[in-house]
Write a protein that holds these residues in place. Structure first.
Motif, PDB file in Angstrom:
ATOM      1  N   ARG A 213       1.146  -1.501   0.348  1.00  0.00           N
ATOM      2  CA  ARG A 213       0.365  -0.358  -0.121  1.00  0.00           C
ATOM      3  C   ARG A 213       0.802   1.193   0.138  1.00  0.00           C
ATOM      4  O   ARG A 213       1.903   1.432   0.731  1.00  0.00           O
ATOM      5  CB  ARG A 213      -0.878  -0.318   1.361  1.00  0.00           C
ATOM      6  CG  ARG A 213      -1.815  -1.299   0.882  1.00  0.00           C
ATOM      7  CD  ARG A 213      -2.574  -0.892   2.465  1.00  0.00           C
ATOM      8  NE  ARG A 213      -3.705  -2.034   2.656  1.00  0.00           N
ATOM      9  CZ  ARG A 213      -5.330  -2.796   3.657  1.00  0.00           C
ATOM     10  NH1 ARG A 213      -4.265  -1.803   4.081  1.00  0.00           N
ATOM     11  NH2 ARG A 213      -5.734  -3.053   3.533  1.00  0.00           N
ATOM     12  N   ALA A 214       0.491   1.971  -0.561  1.00  0.00           N
ATOM     13  CA  ALA A 214       1.726   3.867  -1.013  1.00  0.00           C
ATOM     14  C   ALA A 214       1.557   4.003   0.780  1.00  0.00           C
ATOM     15  O   ALA A 214       2.122   4.886   0.352  1.00  0.00           O
ATOM     16  CB  ALA A 214       0.587   4.389  -1.516  1.00  0.00           C
ATOM     17  N   ASN A 215       0.746   3.906   1.383  1.00  0.00           N
ATOM     18  CA  ASN A 215       0.969   4.956   2.889  1.00  0.00           C
ATOM     19  C   ASN A 215       1.327   3.871   3.716  1.00  0.00           C
ATOM     20  O   ASN A 215       1.091   4.141   4.705  1.00  0.00           O
ATOM     21  CB  ASN A 215      -0.937   5.140   2.880  1.00  0.00           C
ATOM     22  CG  ASN A 215      -2.075   4.014   3.226  1.00  0.00           C
ATOM     23  OD1 ASN A 215      -1.638   3.042   2.961  1.00  0.00           O
ATOM     24  ND2 ASN A 215      -2.976   4.996   4.050  1.00  0.00           N
ATOM     25  N   ASN A 216       2.172   2.232   3.303  1.00  0.00           N
ATOM     26  CA  ASN A 216       2.610   1.491   4.612  1.00  0.00           C
ATOM     27  C   ASN A 216       2.561   0.773   3.865  1.00  0.00           C
ATOM     28  O   ASN A 216       3.094  -0.330   3.987  1.00  0.00           O
ATOM     29  CB  ASN A 216       1.000   0.829   4.798  1.00  0.00           C
ATOM     30  CG  ASN A 216       0.914  -0.134   6.294  1.00  0.00           C
ATOM     31  OD1 ASN A 216       2.201   0.300   6.849  1.00  0.00           O
ATOM     32  ND2 ASN A 216       0.256  -0.696   6.744  1.00  0.00           N
ATOM     33  N   LEU A 217       4.579   1.110   3.439  1.00  0.00           N
ATOM     34  CA  LEU A 217       5.396   1.051   2.700  1.00  0.00           C
ATOM     35  C   LEU A 217       5.681  -0.104   3.676  1.00  0.00           C
ATOM     36  O   LEU A 217       6.401   0.303   5.078  1.00  0.00           O
ATOM     37  CB  LEU A 217       6.989   1.973   2.014  1.00  0.00           C
ATOM     38  CG  LEU A 217       5.375   2.839   1.018  1.00  0.00           C
ATOM     39  CD1 LEU A 217       7.012   3.820   0.459  1.00  0.00           C
ATOM     40  CD2 LEU A 217       5.003   2.116  -0.206  1.00  0.00           C
ATOM     41  N   PRO A 218       7.434  -0.606   3.370  1.00  0.00           N
ATOM     42  CA  PRO A 218       8.406  -2.094   3.277  1.00  0.00           C
ATOM     43  C   PRO A 218       8.638  -1.143   4.682  1.00  0.00           C
ATOM     44  O   PRO A 218      10.099  -0.431   3.926  1.00  0.00           O
ATOM     45  CB  PRO A 218       8.110  -2.734   2.299  1.00  0.00           C
ATOM     46  CG  PRO A 218       7.995  -2.101   1.287  1.00  0.00           C
ATOM     47  CD  PRO A 218       6.674  -1.333   1.504  1.00  0.00           C
ATOM     48  N   LYS A 269       4.071  -5.598   6.473  1.00  0.00           N
ATOM     49  CA  LYS A 269       3.462  -4.139   6.002  1.00  0.00           C
ATOM     50  C   LYS A 269       2.269  -5.201   5.196  1.00  0.00           C
ATOM     51  O   LYS A 269       2.800  -6.376   4.679  1.00  0.00           O
ATOM     52  CB  LYS A 269       3.823  -3.426   5.524  1.00  0.00           C
ATOM     53  CG  LYS A 269       5.234  -2.932   5.861  1.00  0.00           C
ATOM     54  CD  LYS A 269       3.765  -2.062   7.428  1.00  0.00           C
ATOM     55  CE  LYS A 269       5.055  -1.138   8.562  1.00  0.00           C
ATOM     56  NZ  LYS A 269       5.854  -0.371   8.336  1.00  0.00           N
ATOM     57  N   PRO A 270       0.901  -4.728   4.982  1.00  0.00           N
ATOM     58  CA  PRO A 270       0.260  -5.536   3.623  1.00  0.00           C
ATOM     59  C   PRO A 270       0.765  -5.133   2.604  1.00  0.00           C
ATOM     60  O   PRO A 270       1.031  -4.656   2.283  1.00  0.00           O
ATOM     61  CB  PRO A 270      -1.187  -4.597   4.200  1.00  0.00           C
ATOM     62  CG  PRO A 270      -0.926  -3.846   4.987  1.00  0.00           C
ATOM     63  CD  PRO A 270       0.290  -3.978   5.478  1.00  0.00           C
ATOM     64  N   PHE A 271       0.319  -6.559   1.834  1.00  0.00           N
ATOM     65  CA  PHE A 271       0.915  -6.610   0.328  1.00  0.00           C
ATOM     66  C   PHE A 271       0.206  -7.696  -0.140  1.00  0.00           C
ATOM     67  O   PHE A 271      -0.454  -8.324   0.001  1.00  0.00           O
ATOM     68  CB  PHE A 271       2.361  -7.616   0.626  1.00  0.00           C
ATOM     69  CG  PHE A 271       2.342  -9.462   1.307  1.00  0.00           C
ATOM     70  CD1 PHE A 271       2.675 -10.089   0.330  1.00  0.00           C
ATOM     71  CD2 PHE A 271       2.751  -9.397   2.607  1.00  0.00           C
ATOM     72  CE1 PHE A 271       2.761 -10.979   1.361  1.00  0.00           C
ATOM     73  CE2 PHE A 271       2.566 -10.386   3.380  1.00  0.00           C
ATOM     74  CZ  PHE A 271       2.008 -11.955   1.795  1.00  0.00           C
TER      75      PHE A 271
END
Length: 413
Positions: A213-218, A269-271
Motif C-alpha cells: 500500500r502506498a501509505n504503508n510501505l515495507p 506490512k500488508p502486501f
C-alpha cells in the motif's frame, strides 16, 4: 548429467532390460520389482528420488495411477501394442506351429489382437481374457487351465509373470507376451524425453510483482525477507511496487510447500504477490500484471503460460504435512539423531530440487542455515546410509572440490 529413471517391473522384464542398458546412454535405471502388477501402487511409496518413473506395462500403471498422479515427476508406461501382439503370434507360428484358435491369451486391449489378425486375413481368433484393474490372478490362471484341460487350447500366452509361473507349475504349455526390444528402448527414451521436458518447463522464466500500500510501505527487513524467500533480488519499479525474476520451477516449489506461518512472518506490512509464466519475458510480465488484479491483501496468484489461474496462496497450497508420528520419518530421525523437523525439511528439499544430485551448498540455501549445520546434517545422513556421495564437482580453479550427494530413501509419500 544423466536422467535417473525408476523402473517398476517384474524380475523377468528387469533381466531383459538390463541386457540392453548399454544402448541407453545418459540414462540411469533403478529397478523396483513386483510379483503381481497390483503391487505397483505400494512400490510407488518406496521409490527414491529420481527424474521419472517407467512402468513395464499398462496394467501396473493402472494399479498405481492414483499414487502416480501425486508425484511431482513425470511417468510413462510400455503399451501392449500391435508390434507386441504381432511379434508374439509370429513367434508362436514359427516355434510351436499351433493354430491361432488353439491359443488362450490374456491381455488388456482385445481389440488390438482383433485388428492385427484382421489385417492379415485371419478368420479365427484365440480364446481371450481381458485384463483390467479388477482382475483376479486366480481367475486368469483358471481361464487358461480350464481351456487346456478341456482340450480347447494347446498353448497359453500371458501378460503376467506370476500367471506364467503358476501355469508352468500346472504343466500347462505357456509363454509370456513378447515386448520387442525396439519397443522397450523406445519406451525408455520417451520417458527420458518426458523428464527432460519437465526440467525445461521448470527452468522457464517467471516474472513476479510484490505490491504494498502506498501509505504503508515495507521496511528494509520486509524487503530482505521477500528476497530470501523467493531467492531473487527485488527491483523497485514504483514507490510501492517491486518486480522479481525467477523460474517456474522455483516459484511452484515455493508455493507448493508454503506454510501459513512462513507466509504470515514474511512481512510486517500488508502486501500482494502475483506471478506470471510465459513463453518469453513479455508474455510472463503480461500474465503477472493480470494475476496482480486477482490478488487480495496478503495473498498470491499465478497465471501460467496456458492462462490458468492458480491461487489464492497460501490457502490453496497442496501442503505435505510430515508428522513425527509417520513411521518412515520417525525411523530416519531415530537412526540419524536428527530432529523430525530437520528430516522433514530434507525431504521437502528433495521434492523441490530439480535434480536427484545436490551439493551441501544447495541444501544450505534451501534450509537457510549455516554451512556447518548443513554439513552436520549431511554427515549424519551419510553415516546412517540415508544419503551417499556420488561424485564431486570443481567449481573454482582453487580450493577443494565439492562433494555431490544423493538421498538414499523414499521421499515421494
Amino acid at each position: 548429467m544423466s536422467i535417473h529413471i525408476a523402473v517398476i517391473c517384474s524380475s523377468d522384464f528387469a533381466d531383459r532390460l538390463k541386457q540392453i542398458e548399454k544402448e541407453l546412454p545418459s540414462i540411469r535405471l533403478d529397478y523396483y520389482l513386483y510379483r503381481i502388477p497390483q503391487d505397483s501402487a505400494e512400490i510407488i511409496r518406496t521409490i527414491k528420488p529420481c527424474d521419472a518413473v517407467f512402468f513395464s506395462g499398462s496394467l501396473s500403471y493402472l494399479f498405481a495411477k492414483k499414487e502416480v498422479e501425486c508425484l511431482p515427476i513425470p511417468s510413462h508406461y510400455l503399451q501392449q501394442d500391435e508390434t507386441s501382439i504381432a511379434t508374439t503370434l509370429l513367434s508362436i507360428t514359427k516355434k510351436h506351429e499351433i493354430p491361432i484358435q488353439k491359443i488362450s491369451i490374456d491381455l488388456i486391449e482385445p481389440q488390438i489382437i482383433n485388428s492385427v489378425l484382421g489385417d492379415i486375413g485371419f478368420i479365427f481368433l484365440p480364446k481371450i481374457y481381458q485384463i483390467d484393474e479388477t482382475s483376479d490372478v486366480k481367475a486368469i490362471i483358471n481361464f487358461h487351465h480350464n481351456l487346456y484341460e478341456s482340450n480347447q487350447t494347446s498353448l497359453a500366452v500371458t501378460s503376467m509373470q506370476l500367471v506364467f509361473e503358476k501355469l508352468q507349475q500346472l504343466n500347462i504349455p505357456v509363454i509370456r507376451m513378447i515386448d520387442p526390444r525396439s519397443s522397450i528402448i523406445k519406451g525408455i527414451l520417451e520417458t527420458k524425453n518426458k523428464a527432460e521436458f519437465a526440467k525445461s518447463q521448470l527452468a522457464k522464466i517467471a516474472v513476479g510483482y510484490i505490491q504494498f500500500r502506498a501509505n504503508n510501505l515495507p521496511t528494509e527487513s520486509d524487503l530482505l525477507n521477500f528476497a530470501n524467500f523467493f531467492k531473487s533480488e527485488l527491483i523497485e519499479i514504483a514507490p510501492h511496487l517491486y518486480m522479481i525474476y525467477s523460474t517456474q520451477g522455483d516459484v511452484l516449489n515455493i508455493f507448493d510447500y508454503l506454510t501459513e506461518k512462513e507466509w504470515i512472518n514474511i512481512s510486517s506490512k500488508p502486501f500482494k504477490v502475483a506471478f506470471g509464466f510465459g513463453i518469453d519475458i513479455q508474455d510472463a510480465t503480461h500474465n503477472a500484471k493480470d494475476a496482480l488484479q486477482f490478488a487480495k491483501v496478503n495473498t498470491a496468484y499465478i497465471i501460467t503460460d496456458e492462462k490458468k489461474l492458480l491461487g489464492p496462496y497460501p490457502h490453496s497450497v497442496r501442503q505435505v504435512q510430515l508428522q513425527a508420528s509417520e513411521p518412515k520419518l520417525a525411523e530416519i530421525a531415530k537412526q540419524t539423531t536428527l530432529s523430525p523437523a530437520n528430516v522433514s525439511r530434507v525431504i521437502q528439499f528433495s521434492r523441490t530440487h530439480n535434480s536427484t544430485e545436490f551439493t551441501a551448498h544447495d541444501l544450505e540455501v534451501f534450509l537457510q542455515v549455516s554451512r556447518r549445520t548443513t554439513e552436520r546434517i549431511l554427515k549424519k545422513l551419510v553415516d546412517t546410509g540415508f544419503a551417499k556421495i556420488v561424485g564431486e564437482e570443481m567449481t573454482y580453479q582453487q580450493g577443494r572440490p565439492r562433494a555431490v550427494y544423493e538421498l538414499n530413501f523414499p521421499t515421494y509419500v
